[in-house]
Design a protein around this motif. Structure first.
Motif, PDB file in Angstrom:
ATOM      1  N   HIS A  19      -8.078  -3.982  11.449  1.00  0.00           N
ATOM      2  CA  HIS A  19      -7.610  -2.936  10.535  1.00  0.00           C
ATOM      3  C   HIS A  19      -8.247  -1.610  10.950  1.00  0.00           C
ATOM      4  O   HIS A  19      -9.314  -1.263  10.450  1.00  0.00           O
ATOM      5  CB  HIS A  19      -7.990  -3.258   9.091  1.00  0.00           C
ATOM      6  N   PRO A  20      -7.614  -0.853  11.853  1.00  0.00           N
ATOM      7  CA  PRO A  20      -8.256   0.347  12.408  1.00  0.00           C
ATOM      8  C   PRO A  20      -8.645   1.380  11.362  1.00  0.00           C
ATOM      9  O   PRO A  20      -9.568   2.153  11.557  1.00  0.00           O
ATOM     10  CB  PRO A  20      -7.192   0.906  13.352  1.00  0.00           C
ATOM     11  N   MET A  21      -7.941   1.429  10.231  1.00  0.00           N
ATOM     12  CA  MET A  21      -8.303   2.390   9.193  1.00  0.00           C
ATOM     13  C   MET A  21      -8.795   1.674   7.941  1.00  0.00           C
ATOM     14  O   MET A  21      -8.807   2.232   6.851  1.00  0.00           O
ATOM     15  CB  MET A  21      -7.107   3.280   8.849  1.00  0.00           C
ATOM     16  N   GLY A  22      -9.145   0.411   8.072  1.00  0.00           N
ATOM     17  CA  GLY A  22      -9.629  -0.322   6.910  1.00  0.00           C
ATOM     18  C   GLY A  22      -8.492  -0.853   6.060  1.00  0.00           C
ATOM     19  O   GLY A  22      -7.326  -0.801   6.426  1.00  0.00           O
ATOM     20  N   THR A  23      -8.856  -1.415   4.888  1.00  0.00           N
ATOM     21  CA  THR A  23      -7.840  -1.932   3.968  1.00  0.00           C
ATOM     22  C   THR A  23      -8.073  -1.338   2.588  1.00  0.00           C
ATOM     23  O   THR A  23      -9.138  -0.799   2.303  1.00  0.00           O
ATOM     24  CB  THR A  23      -7.930  -3.461   3.848  1.00  0.00           C
ATOM     25  N   ASP A  24      -7.062  -1.428   1.726  1.00  0.00           N
ATOM     26  CA  ASP A  24      -7.206  -0.863   0.379  1.00  0.00           C
ATOM     27  C   ASP A  24      -7.640  -1.946  -0.607  1.00  0.00           C
ATOM     28  O   ASP A  24      -7.988  -3.060  -0.226  1.00  0.00           O
ATOM     29  CB  ASP A  24      -5.926  -0.150  -0.057  1.00  0.00           C
ATOM     30  N   ASN A  25      -7.625  -1.622  -1.909  1.00  0.00           N
ATOM     31  CA  ASN A  25      -8.168  -2.541  -2.905  1.00  0.00           C
ATOM     32  C   ASN A  25      -7.303  -3.783  -3.093  1.00  0.00           C
ATOM     33  O   ASN A  25      -7.712  -4.730  -3.742  1.00  0.00           O
ATOM     34  CB  ASN A  25      -8.339  -1.819  -4.245  1.00  0.00           C
ATOM     35  N   LEU A  26      -6.072  -3.774  -2.542  1.00  0.00           N
ATOM     36  CA  LEU A  26      -5.242  -4.975  -2.610  1.00  0.00           C
ATOM     37  C   LEU A  26      -5.208  -5.679  -1.263  1.00  0.00           C
ATOM     38  O   LEU A  26      -4.432  -6.604  -1.074  1.00  0.00           O
ATOM     39  CB  LEU A  26      -3.814  -4.616  -3.024  1.00  0.00           C
ATOM     40  N   GLY A  27      -6.042  -5.225  -0.316  1.00  0.00           N
ATOM     41  CA  GLY A  27      -6.086  -5.863   0.985  1.00  0.00           C
ATOM     42  C   GLY A  27      -4.931  -5.487   1.895  1.00  0.00           C
ATOM     43  O   GLY A  27      -4.638  -6.182   2.850  1.00  0.00           O
ATOM     44  N   ARG A  28      -4.249  -4.367   1.583  1.00  0.00           N
ATOM     45  CA  ARG A  28      -3.172  -3.934   2.466  1.00  0.00           C
ATOM     46  C   ARG A  28      -3.767  -3.108   3.596  1.00  0.00           C
ATOM     47  O   ARG A  28      -4.725  -2.354   3.379  1.00  0.00           O
ATOM     48  CB  ARG A  28      -2.146  -3.108   1.686  1.00  0.00           C
ATOM     49  N   ASP A  29      -3.183  -3.199   4.772  1.00  0.00           N
ATOM     50  CA  ASP A  29      -3.725  -2.509   5.937  1.00  0.00           C
ATOM     51  C   ASP A  29      -3.419  -1.014   5.829  1.00  0.00           C
ATOM     52  O   ASP A  29      -2.264  -0.609   5.663  1.00  0.00           O
ATOM     53  CB  ASP A  29      -3.091  -3.088   7.200  1.00  0.00           C
ATOM     54  N   MET A  30      -4.483  -0.188   5.929  1.00  0.00           N
ATOM     55  CA  MET A  30      -4.296   1.253   5.756  1.00  0.00           C
ATOM     56  C   MET A  30      -3.526   1.870   6.913  1.00  0.00           C
ATOM     57  O   MET A  30      -2.706   2.769   6.720  1.00  0.00           O
ATOM     58  CB  MET A  30      -5.654   1.945   5.623  1.00  0.00           C
ATOM     59  N   PHE A  31      -3.802   1.395   8.151  1.00  0.00           N
ATOM     60  CA  PHE A  31      -3.151   2.002   9.303  1.00  0.00           C
ATOM     61  C   PHE A  31      -1.634   1.835   9.202  1.00  0.00           C
ATOM     62  O   PHE A  31      -0.879   2.794   9.410  1.00  0.00           O
ATOM     63  CB  PHE A  31      -3.700   1.380  10.587  1.00  0.00           C
ATOM     64  N   ALA A  32      -1.212   0.624   8.839  1.00  0.00           N
ATOM     65  CA  ALA A  32       0.228   0.391   8.691  1.00  0.00           C
ATOM     66  C   ALA A  32       0.796   1.275   7.593  1.00  0.00           C
ATOM     67  O   ALA A  32       1.898   1.821   7.717  1.00  0.00           O
ATOM     68  CB  ALA A  32       0.480  -1.075   8.365  1.00  0.00           C
ATOM     69  N   GLN A  33       0.022   1.453   6.501  1.00  0.00           N
ATOM     70  CA  GLN A  33       0.502   2.295   5.408  1.00  0.00           C
ATOM     71  C   GLN A  33       0.591   3.750   5.823  1.00  0.00           C
ATOM     72  O   GLN A  33       1.518   4.461   5.441  1.00  0.00           O
ATOM     73  CB  GLN A  33      -0.434   2.166   4.207  1.00  0.00           C
ATOM     74  N   VAL A  34      -0.419   4.200   6.604  1.00  0.00           N
ATOM     75  CA  VAL A  34      -0.400   5.599   7.051  1.00  0.00           C
ATOM     76  C   VAL A  34       0.803   5.839   7.964  1.00  0.00           C
ATOM     77  O   VAL A  34       1.487   6.862   7.854  1.00  0.00           O
ATOM     78  CB  VAL A  34      -1.721   5.958   7.748  1.00  0.00           C
ATOM     79  N   LEU A  35       1.089   4.882   8.847  1.00  0.00           N
ATOM     80  CA  LEU A  35       2.250   5.040   9.732  1.00  0.00           C
ATOM     81  C   LEU A  35       3.538   5.089   8.916  1.00  0.00           C
ATOM     82  O   LEU A  35       4.395   5.948   9.107  1.00  0.00           O
ATOM     83  CB  LEU A  35       2.314   3.881  10.733  1.00  0.00           C
ATOM     84  N   GLN A  36       3.655   4.149   7.979  1.00  0.00           N
ATOM     85  CA  GLN A  36       4.851   4.091   7.143  1.00  0.00           C
ATOM     86  C   GLN A  36       4.974   5.371   6.303  1.00  0.00           C
ATOM     87  O   GLN A  36       6.042   5.966   6.193  1.00  0.00           O
ATOM     88  CB  GLN A  36       4.769   2.856   6.239  1.00  0.00           C
ATOM     89  N   GLY A  37       3.833   5.792   5.729  1.00  0.00           N
ATOM     90  CA  GLY A  37       3.841   7.009   4.916  1.00  0.00           C
ATOM     91  C   GLY A  37       4.213   8.223   5.732  1.00  0.00           C
ATOM     92  O   GLY A  37       4.901   9.114   5.245  1.00  0.00           O
ATOM     93  N   GLY A  38       3.744   8.253   6.996  1.00  0.00           N
ATOM     94  CA  GLY A  38       4.085   9.383   7.856  1.00  0.00           C
ATOM     95  C   GLY A  38       5.575   9.474   8.093  1.00  0.00           C
ATOM     96  O   GLY A  38       6.145  10.564   8.090  1.00  0.00           O
ATOM     97  N   ARG A  39       6.221   8.309   8.267  1.00  0.00           N
ATOM     98  CA  ARG A  39       7.674   8.329   8.448  1.00  0.00           C
ATOM     99  C   ARG A  39       8.348   9.021   7.271  1.00  0.00           C
ATOM    100  O   ARG A  39       9.189   9.894   7.436  1.00  0.00           O
ATOM    101  CB  ARG A  39       8.203   6.898   8.534  1.00  0.00           C
ATOM    102  N   VAL A  40       7.929   8.602   6.055  1.00  0.00           N
ATOM    103  CA  VAL A  40       8.568   9.165   4.864  1.00  0.00           C
ATOM    104  C   VAL A  40       8.234  10.646   4.735  1.00  0.00           C
ATOM    105  O   VAL A  40       9.114  11.480   4.494  1.00  0.00           O
ATOM    106  CB  VAL A  40       8.135   8.394   3.606  1.00  0.00           C
ATOM    107  N   SER A  41       6.942  10.997   4.935  1.00  0.00           N
ATOM    108  CA  SER A  41       6.540  12.395   4.793  1.00  0.00           C
ATOM    109  C   SER A  41       7.322  13.284   5.750  1.00  0.00           C
ATOM    110  O   SER A  41       7.845  14.329   5.354  1.00  0.00           O
ATOM    111  CB  SER A  41       5.045  12.549   5.069  1.00  0.00           C
ATOM    112  N   LEU A  42       7.398  12.874   7.014  1.00  0.00           N
ATOM    113  CA  LEU A  42       8.093  13.695   8.001  1.00  0.00           C
ATOM    114  C   LEU A  42       9.579  13.779   7.677  1.00  0.00           C
ATOM    115  O   LEU A  42      10.188  14.847   7.795  1.00  0.00           O
ATOM    116  CB  LEU A  42       7.895  13.123   9.402  1.00  0.00           C
ATOM    117  N   LEU A  43      10.139  12.645   7.268  1.00  0.00           N
ATOM    118  CA  LEU A  43      11.563  12.636   6.943  1.00  0.00           C
ATOM    119  C   LEU A  43      11.843  13.577   5.771  1.00  0.00           C
ATOM    120  O   LEU A  43      12.810  14.347   5.792  1.00  0.00           O
ATOM    121  CB  LEU A  43      12.000  11.212   6.604  1.00  0.00           C
ATOM    122  N   VAL A  44      10.962  13.532   4.766  1.00  0.00           N
ATOM    123  CA  VAL A  44      11.126  14.438   3.625  1.00  0.00           C
ATOM    124  C   VAL A  44      11.031  15.880   4.101  1.00  0.00           C
ATOM    125  O   VAL A  44      11.868  16.723   3.743  1.00  0.00           O
ATOM    126  CB  VAL A  44      10.049  14.164   2.552  1.00  0.00           C
TER     127      VAL A  44
END
Lengths: 336, 310
Positions: free
Chosen positions: B78-103
């Protein structure tokens, strides 16, 4: 100049009326029901009574006019009464009341005003104190290392949103170094030197977050304006007649360069109030911005309407102030 | 002159003749001379490529929660660690970036469309000028952030029902950001169109009977493209910031469909425990905005004929 000010003031009235109509219409025509959050056990008849007690059974234009009357006539009269102690008319007026707290919206706002004004006001002062020297030196020594670093830092400050700087500040200064509290305590009373120091400490982070964002923008304007003025003929003349460099830059050029910057500062103030919404949310300052967020989350329509409209009034007012200031400061500008 | 010299001279001449100086090449050479803009472009491209292709390399599902690995720090898995539900932060940041850029890009496109439309109409048709500019002034006097919050609060549920939870909130946010940020573009475009309208080539076009819509599309629009491009670039940055501000106040995208702003908002409650949850999304957001701003700066310099060629 006076005629121009009066004309602009008169022109502001239709603008404000149009804005008030837009705000009222958006909130009113929205497909959400203010009684929607009430328990389902309430019978339809009671629900209808609640709706009529909230003034919702009148047609749209009447409600708009009533709101205008409350906002433009009743509330200012009330404020005057409160300040002077006179009784104007019968003193029994319909006031804009919050649905959530059932107290007049204006009282809620006045209660919250000092916190916002302190934080926003201080941040503006600090921003000017930081930005003006940086802009002046950057422009005077263009392309020097100071200028390179200064423009880079201002670009960074201009790009990083305040909610990120705020969180980084908290992680750094409250969690790791434990210098400042991360939550703003509004009930804090200043009665001794120690409590004064505590007040300064708790104000530093919110003010600095806002100040850095503003300073980044201001120093860019300051630098551009100084660069424009340094190439003017009057600078050569001033140097040619033997004035010292200090007098040329600090008095002749700086004074003229401040003209556009002053108007930018004036135009910025309403946006600062908008930006303060986020900063207040991060540091839990219970100012106007937080009141707005609470109002929005609780679907408290009168509160939100009034606050949004006050923000609009601020924008129109400071646009006017900026125009008038520009005319006063720059004698070349002649408004006809 | 030896053969070798002749060949060399010929290649030089060929090269010169093959590469005539065009406007685009001038602009490009000026743009490449702007170090900040080049660095910005490089960083922005890396971010765009990263969020587009990153999820194919780092294949952890951003919504998968591994409860045994909650609140972890940075590690190889987990290159950026995990959150309080154990979700991978790096995957979330990548996914979030897609949405942010698209917006950012979509909202910018909407703003540019309205800005250009209003600017061209107001500049070209004198009868529309007064009313359209009054409308622009009115929009400039609206308190944008409070109004955006109010609109989202009121229309969120309706749109979610109509278009589904993700598409509904996306459409709403993109549309309201677009519709509240076209004013500066409209003003700039109007000014340019007013000046262009008096030029000889427009007069010539009109004198041979070209209809108004063709003059606008053929002669006016290509000449106002450069200010539009600059405001489009800077518009991406503002749209991304506005969206994250909305998400940060809890009135943007939902947690299961996060953007960088939403990740910041969710991470803010856990920042004493795992500061990396705040640092990474914020860093990505700031880097994107910074690089886009630098590209906009360089583009403005490159497209400004007063600066170009100096």
């Amino acid at each position: 100049m006076f005629a121009f000010t009066i004309r602009r003031l008169l022109f502001a009235i239709p603008t404000l009326l149009a804005i008030s109509f837009i705000i009222f219409a958006i909130l009113d025509l929205a497909p959400s029901d203010p009684t929607g959050n009430l328990p389902l056990t309430i019978s339809p008849e009671v629900r209808a009574q609640i709706r009529s007690s909230l003034g919702l059974d009148e047609p749209f234009p009447i409600r708009y006019l009533l709101w205008l009357k409350q906002f433009f006539i009743n509330e200012p009269l009330n404020l005057i009464e409160g300040w002077t102690g006179w009784t104007l008319g019968d003193g029994e007026r319909m006031r804009v009341t919050s649905w959530a707290t059932r107290s007049p919206v204006v009282d809620l706002i006045i209660e919250r005003m000092p916190q916002t004004l302190w934080v926003v006001g201080m941040s503006q002062v600090i921003a000017i104190v930081i930005a003006v020297p940086i802009g002046v030196i950057s422009a005077y020594k263009q392309y020097s290392w100071f200028d390179q670093i200064g423009t880079f830092v201002s670009m960074v400050g201009f790009s990083i949103p305040t909610f990120f700087t705020g969180l980084v500040f908290i992680v750094l200064f409250s969690v790791h170094l434990q210098w400042f509290p991360s939550i703003y305590d509004t009930n804090h009373v200043i009665d001794s030197w120690d409590s004064f120091v505590f007040q300064i400490k708790q104000m530093i982070m919110p003010t600095m977050v806002l100040a850095l964002a503003t300073a980044a923008q201001l120093s860019r304007y300051m630098r551009a304006s100084m660069l424009d003025n340094l190439q003017q003929d009057y600078v050569r003349t001033a140097r040619a007649k033997g004035l010292t460099e200090r007098v040329v830059v600090m008095i002749h050029v700086l004074r003229n360069s401040m003209i556009p910057v002053v108007t930018v500062i004036a135009l910025n103030i309403p946006t600062i109030f908008g930006g303060a919404i986020i900063t207040e949310q991060i540091f839990r300052v219970n100012g106007i911005g937080q009141l707005l967020i609470i109002g929005i989350q609780g679907a408290d329509i009168p509160l939100v309407q009034t606050l949004t409209f006050i923000f609009a009034v601020l924008i129109v007012l400071f646009n006017l102030i900026a125009d008038v200031l520009y005319g006063i400061l720059d004698p070349r500008i002649r408004y006809e | 002159m030896s053969d070798q010299d002749r060949i060399f001279a010929q290649t030089v001449v060929d090269e010169v003749e093959e590469r005539p100086r065009t406007l685009l090449r001038d602009v490009w050479s000026q743009f490449t001379a702007h170090r900040g803009a080049m660095a910005g472009l490089a960083v922005f491209l890396v971010i765009v490529l990263g969020v587009s292709f990153g999820p194919f390399i780092h294949t952890i599902d951003p919504t998968y929660s591994d409860f045994r690995a909650r609140n972890q720090g940075m590690s190889l898995a987990h290159p950026m660690g995990t959150d309080n539900l154990g979700r991978d932060m790096f995957a979330q940041v990548l996914q979030g970036g897609r949405v942010s850029l698209l917006v950012g890009v979509t909202a910018m496109a909407i703003a540019m469309f309205f800005g250009t439309l209003v600017g061209v109409l107001a500049g070209y048709f004198r009868r529309l000028d007064g009313i359209l500019m009054r409308v622009t002034d009115l929009f400039l006097a609206l308190p944008i952030l409070p109004l955006l919050l109010v609109i989202i609060m009121l229309f969120r549920d309706t749109l979610r029902k109509a278009f589904g939870p993700e598409a509904g909130i996306f459409l709403l946010i993109v549309f309201i950001i677009g519709i509240t940020s076209w004013m500066q573009t409209a003003r700039i475009v109007r000014g340019d169109v007013l000046a262009l309208k008096e030029r000889e080539f427009v007069l010539a076009a009109r004198s041979i009977g070209t209809p108004a819509h063709r003059i606008i599309l053929r002669h006016v629009l290509p000449n106002v493209l450069s200010p539009i491009m600059v405001s489009a670039t800077l518009g991406i940055a503002t749209a991304i910031i506005t969206e994250s501000a909305l998400s940060f106040l809890g009135l943007g995208f939902p947690s299961d469909f996060p953007t960088w702003g939403r990740l910041l908002f969710d991470g803010a409650n856990f920042m004493t425990l795992t500061p990396s949850r705040v640092i990474w999304p914020g860093l990505m957001l700031s880097l994107t905005v910074l690089s886009v701003n630098y590209v906009g700066d360089g583009l403005r310099d490159a497209l400004d004929p007063h600066i170009r060629g100096r």
